[in-house]
Write a protein that holds these residues in place. Structure first.
Motif, PDB file in Angstrom:
ATOM      1  N   ARG A  99       0.842  -1.201   0.000  1.00 19.66           N
ATOM      2  CA  ARG A  99       0.000   0.000   0.000  1.00 19.66           C
ATOM      3  C   ARG A  99       0.873   1.244   0.000  1.00 19.66           C
ATOM      4  NH1 ARG A  99      -3.694  -2.674   4.508  1.00 19.66           N
ATOM      5  NH2 ARG A  99      -5.028  -3.863   3.131  1.00 19.66           N
ATOM      6  N   LYS A 100       1.954   1.146   0.781  1.00 14.98           N
ATOM      7  CA  LYS A 100       2.864   2.298   0.853  1.00 14.98           C
ATOM      8  C   LYS A 100       3.528   2.518  -0.502  1.00 14.98           C
ATOM      9  CE  LYS A 100       3.929   2.773   5.718  1.00 14.98           C
ATOM     10  NZ  LYS A 100       4.910   2.693   6.772  1.00 14.98           N
ATOM     11  N   TYR A 159       1.256   4.257  -2.764  1.00 20.42           N
ATOM     12  CA  TYR A 159       1.172   5.659  -2.361  1.00 20.42           C
ATOM     13  C   TYR A 159       2.397   6.426  -2.874  1.00 20.42           C
ATOM     14  CZ  TYR A 159       1.498   9.849   0.421  1.00 20.42           C
ATOM     15  OH  TYR A 159       1.642  11.164   0.793  1.00 20.42           O
ATOM     16  N   ARG A 199       2.526   9.533  -5.310  1.00 19.70           N
ATOM     17  CA  ARG A 199       3.165  10.813  -4.964  1.00 19.70           C
ATOM     18  C   ARG A 199       4.109  11.263  -6.080  1.00 19.70           C
ATOM     19  NH1 ARG A 199       0.829  14.259  -2.525  1.00 19.70           N
ATOM     20  NH2 ARG A 199       2.743  15.430  -2.767  1.00 19.70           N
ATOM     21  N   THR A 255       9.997  22.712  -3.576  1.00 20.81           N
ATOM     22  CA  THR A 255       8.586  22.984  -3.839  1.00 20.81           C
ATOM     23  C   THR A 255       7.699  22.354  -2.767  1.00 20.81           C
ATOM     24  OG1 THR A 255       9.192  22.808  -6.139  1.00 20.81           O
ATOM     25  CG2 THR A 255       6.842  22.884  -5.676  1.00 20.81           C
ATOM     26  N   TYR A 256       8.101  21.184  -2.313  1.00 19.75           N
ATOM     27  CA  TYR A 256       7.277  20.455  -1.341  1.00 19.75           C
ATOM     28  C   TYR A 256       7.798  20.596   0.085  1.00 19.75           C
ATOM     29  CZ  TYR A 256       5.118  18.534  -5.462  1.00 19.75           C
ATOM     30  OH  TYR A 256       4.440  18.422  -6.634  1.00 19.75           O
ATOM     31  N   ASP A 257       8.563  21.654   0.317  1.00 21.61           N
ATOM     32  CA  ASP A 257       9.198  21.875   1.613  1.00 21.61           C
ATOM     33  C   ASP A 257       8.197  21.811   2.775  1.00 21.61           C
ATOM     34  OD1 ASP A 257      11.524  22.332   2.910  1.00 21.61           O
ATOM     35  OD2 ASP A 257      11.209  24.494   3.078  1.00 21.61           O
ATOM     36  N   GLU A 267       5.183  20.557   2.923  1.00 16.97           N
ATOM     37  CA  GLU A 267       4.588  19.226   3.061  1.00 16.97           C
ATOM     38  C   GLU A 267       5.566  18.264   3.744  1.00 16.97           C
ATOM     39  OE1 GLU A 267       3.039  17.785  -0.642  1.00 16.97           O
ATOM     40  OE2 GLU A 267       3.418  15.720  -0.072  1.00 16.97           O
ATOM     41  N   HIS A 273       5.038  16.287   7.181  1.00 14.45           N
ATOM     42  CA  HIS A 273       5.020  14.823   7.146  1.00 14.45           C
ATOM     43  C   HIS A 273       6.079  14.230   8.065  1.00 14.45           C
ATOM     44  CE1 HIS A 273       2.675  14.497   3.096  1.00 14.45           C
ATOM     45  NE2 HIS A 273       1.952  14.956   4.097  1.00 14.45           N
ATOM     46  N   ALA A 331       6.797  10.487   9.315  1.00 11.89           N
ATOM     47  CA  ALA A 331       7.328   9.866   8.085  1.00 11.89           C
ATOM     48  C   ALA A 331       8.850   9.873   8.158  1.00 11.89           C
ATOM     49  CB  ALA A 331       6.853  10.649   6.872  1.00 11.89           C
ATOM     50  N   LYS A 341      12.824   9.566   6.727  1.00  8.16           N
ATOM     51  CA  LYS A 341      13.504  10.215   5.595  1.00  8.16           C
ATOM     52  C   LYS A 341      13.444   9.338   4.339  1.00  8.16           C
ATOM     53  CE  LYS A 341      16.963  13.404   7.338  1.00  8.16           C
ATOM     54  NZ  LYS A 341      18.376  13.670   7.524  1.00  8.16           N
ATOM     55  N   PHE A 391      11.202   7.085   3.497  1.00  5.95           N
ATOM     56  CA  PHE A 391       9.836   7.092   2.960  1.00  5.95           C
ATOM     57  C   PHE A 391       9.580   8.373   2.160  1.00  5.95           C
ATOM     58  CE2 PHE A 391       5.223   7.809   3.484  1.00  5.95           C
ATOM     59  CZ  PHE A 391       4.761   6.629   2.929  1.00  5.95           C
ATOM     60  N   LEU A 392      10.046   9.492   2.716  1.00  7.12           N
ATOM     61  CA  LEU A 392       9.825  10.769   2.028  1.00  7.12           C
ATOM     62  C   LEU A 392      10.707  10.899   0.785  1.00  7.12           C
ATOM     63  CD1 LEU A 392       9.641  13.164   5.118  1.00  7.12           C
ATOM     64  CD2 LEU A 392       7.754  12.403   3.693  1.00  7.12           C
ATOM     65  N   ILE A 442      -1.180  21.433   5.544  1.00  5.50           N
ATOM     66  CA  ILE A 442      -0.416  21.728   4.325  1.00  5.50           C
ATOM     67  C   ILE A 442      -1.313  22.568   3.410  1.00  5.50           C
ATOM     68  CG2 ILE A 442       0.741  20.701   2.326  1.00  5.50           C
ATOM     69  CD1 ILE A 442       1.113  18.222   4.365  1.00  5.50           C
ATOM     70  N   TYR A 499      -1.486  23.592   0.343  1.00  3.78           N
ATOM     71  CA  TYR A 499      -1.939  23.290  -1.023  1.00  3.78           C
ATOM     72  C   TYR A 499      -2.630  21.925  -1.140  1.00  3.78           C
ATOM     73  CZ  TYR A 499       2.734  21.294  -0.761  1.00  3.78           C
ATOM     74  OH  TYR A 499       3.854  20.633  -0.346  1.00  3.78           O
ATOM     75  N   TYR A 536      -3.131  11.589   5.907  1.00  2.00           N
ATOM     76  CA  TYR A 536      -1.719  11.182   5.928  1.00  2.00           C
ATOM     77  C   TYR A 536      -1.311  10.235   7.072  1.00  2.00           C
ATOM     78  CZ  TYR A 536       3.184  11.284   4.805  1.00  2.00           C
ATOM     79  OH  TYR A 536       4.449  10.896   4.460  1.00  2.00           O
ATOM     80  N   LEU A 580       0.703   6.434   6.776  1.00  2.00           N
ATOM     81  CA  LEU A 580       1.890   5.974   7.509  1.00  2.00           C
ATOM     82  C   LEU A 580       1.610   4.681   8.267  1.00  2.00           C
ATOM     83  CD1 LEU A 580       3.346   9.331   8.873  1.00  2.00           C
ATOM     84  CD2 LEU A 580       4.116   8.022   6.910  1.00  2.00           C
TER      85      LEU A 580
END
Lengths: 283, 219
Positions: free
Chosen positions: A2-3, A6, A10, A197-199, A201, A205, A210, A212, A214-215, B94, B96, B105, B109
């Protein structure tokens, strides 16, 4: 699992939300890979060309006129002991005259009392033995035979051809390294830009638990995608061009299937390294 | 009864070299609520950052769920954070992403299936009166709705410990009473909560113990 789904989702979101930077990264990688493909194919084609030309290189041993049959036998026995000889052919004075006639289209020696052309042995070498060093050694050992007046092979041309091939292969190696580094840096900064751009988020997370790794994964996927997609598109463009354009007397050589698979793996590695460094240094 | 938080003789200095926590001792039992009161200037949120392993104390021991927290161990910190639900302060939505995605979220996880996630998110949105706003970005929400959304995210994955920073700030009386009711419900449901607030009297929670954070100590 599932992860994983995801993470793939993403990664697709990253491409979808930032289409222009994604296209810019893809195009710059495409240019790099096109350049590499061109250099690679040029090198393979030049190599093949030299291979074909070198296959025609032979050695001719000119013999003294007064050479006895026993001495000739000694020389031919010596040739049989020499490694790398594919075949050899004795050319008598008359054969030499006939060959000259065939070559020039007329008998240049007509009117002469005596045939001035020497007897000779024409040696054809196995392709793998046609190197300046080996032929030079062969010349030295053949000169030891009595009755050998001269030995001819295109030594200087061969040396030049070998140095040219070496130059081409070294250039490909250097260009390959430069392109590899440029590709890694290009991906690194593309991915860093994406991470920036996703800083917001990413910060949230991480606070939610989450890790490192995973991200990082969607960004590594991004790097791999740019690299592999650019490699495949570049390959298809080159393949199309090569198949639709023909150059007279010059065969364009495409890489073998194994080489293409290896290059694909290299592109995968470039993408992984670029993506990994880009994201790990930013998180 | 087990302790979810135990801080033993904690000292912490900020980047400017000012001691913001000095010899602090604190514990929170499982299922209990503690209110940590003090003016905004005293950086109560440093305590939250300490609890989630953003940095290590200069001295002392941080025990979470009766295990020593080592802020340098990335995996351990991530694992602990998944057990903590945060709302307010450093925990924000978040901007956006939709409300649905924001709240979803913590369940990702936890590797929950998409159908189970959807069910849980929609249920909590309905419980908190936010179902009609599920597709909205946080920019379109009121301050109170944002707090509710943060509380929803903080509790959706059954996080055993909640760290809530200034839940009542900027709320009108209707929303304040709604938030108080939700916090009461969470307290009754057995969540362990550490609530940082400027004014403890604004929150009337049953069995909540009130501490005053002053000069790096608790009173």
């Amino acid at each position: 699992m599932r992860k994983l789904f995801y993470l793939i989702y993403r990664f697709l979101i990253h491409l979808y939300k930032r289409p222009l930077p994604a296209i810019a990264s893809l195009l710059s990688m495409l240019l790099l890979f096109l350049m590499f493909d061109l250099v690679w194919i040029s090198s393979l084609s030049v190599d093949k060309y030299y291979d074909q030309v070198l296959a025609e290189v032979d050695m001719e041993i000119f013999l003294e006129d007064n050479l006895s049959d026993s001495m000739l036998t000694l020389i031919t026995d010596g040739l049989k002991d020499l490694k790398g000889i594919e075949s050899f052919e004795f050319i008598s004075k008359d054969d030499a005259r006939a060959r000259l006639h065939a070559l020039m289209g007329m008998d240049l020696l007509e009117g002469l009392d005596e045939n001035p052309l020497p007897k000779s042995i024409l040696i054809t070498f196995d392709r793998h033995f046609i190197t300046s060093r080996y032929l030079n050694n062969a010349e030295v050992s053949l000169r030891k035979f009595k009755g050998v007046s001269e030995i001819f092979y295109p030594r200087f041309w061969l040396e030049k051809a070998e140095s040219n091939r070496l130059l081409v292969s070294r250039s490909v190696f250097v260009i390959g390294i430069v392109i590899f580094l440029a590709a890694v840096l290009n991906l690194l900064y593309s991915v860093r830009l994406s991470v920036k751009t996703y800083d917001e988020e990413l910060r949230q997370h991480r606070l939610l638990g989450a890790g490192k790794t995973f991200l990082s994964i969607p960004f590594i996927f991004e790097g791999i995608f740019y690299s592999l997609a650019a490699f495949v598109v570049g390959g298809l463009i080159i393949f199309y061009v090569v198949n639709n354009f023909t150059i007279r007397n010059f065969e364009v050589v495409l890489p073998s299937r194994i080489d293409i698979i290896s290059a694909c793996l290299a592109a995968l590695l470039v993408g992984t390294i670029g993506g990994y460094i880009g994201v790990r240094r930013s998180l | 009864m087990k302790h979810v938080i135990e801080l033993i003789d904690i000292s912490l200095t900020n980047k400017a070299g000012v001691k913001i926590i000095d010899g602090l001792n604190f514990s929170l039992q499982s299922g209990k609520t503690a209110l940590l009161c003090g003016p905004p200037s005293i950086k109560k949120s440093s305590l939250v950052e300490l609890l989630i392993g953003s940095y290590a104390p200069d001295s002392g021991v941080v025990l979470l769920f009766e295990k020593k927290l080592n802020a340098k161990k990335e995996r351990e910190v991530a694992r602990i954070r998944r057990k903590i639900g945060g709302a307010g302060g450093i925990f924000s939505l978040i901007s956006y992403q939709s409300l649905y995605d924001n709240i979803n979220y913590p369940l990702i996880l936890k590797s929950e299936s998409a159908s189970s996630r959807k069910k849980k998110v929609l249920r909590i949105l309905a419980d908190y009166g936010l179902l009609g706003k599920k597709g909205e970005k946080p920019g379109g929400l009121s301050r109170g709705e944002k707090i509710l959304a943060l509380l929803a995210r903080a509790t959706i994955a059954d996080q055993p410990l909640l760290l809530i920073d200034e839940p009542m700030a900027g709320l009108d009386s209707d929303m304040a009473s709604k938030v108080t009711d939700i916090l009461k419900g969470l307290s009754i449901a057995g969540h362990s909560m550490l609530i940082l607030t400027t004014d403890g009297s604004a929150l009337r929670l049953p069995d909540a113990r009130e501490y005053v954070f002053e000069n790096g100590h608790l009173k």
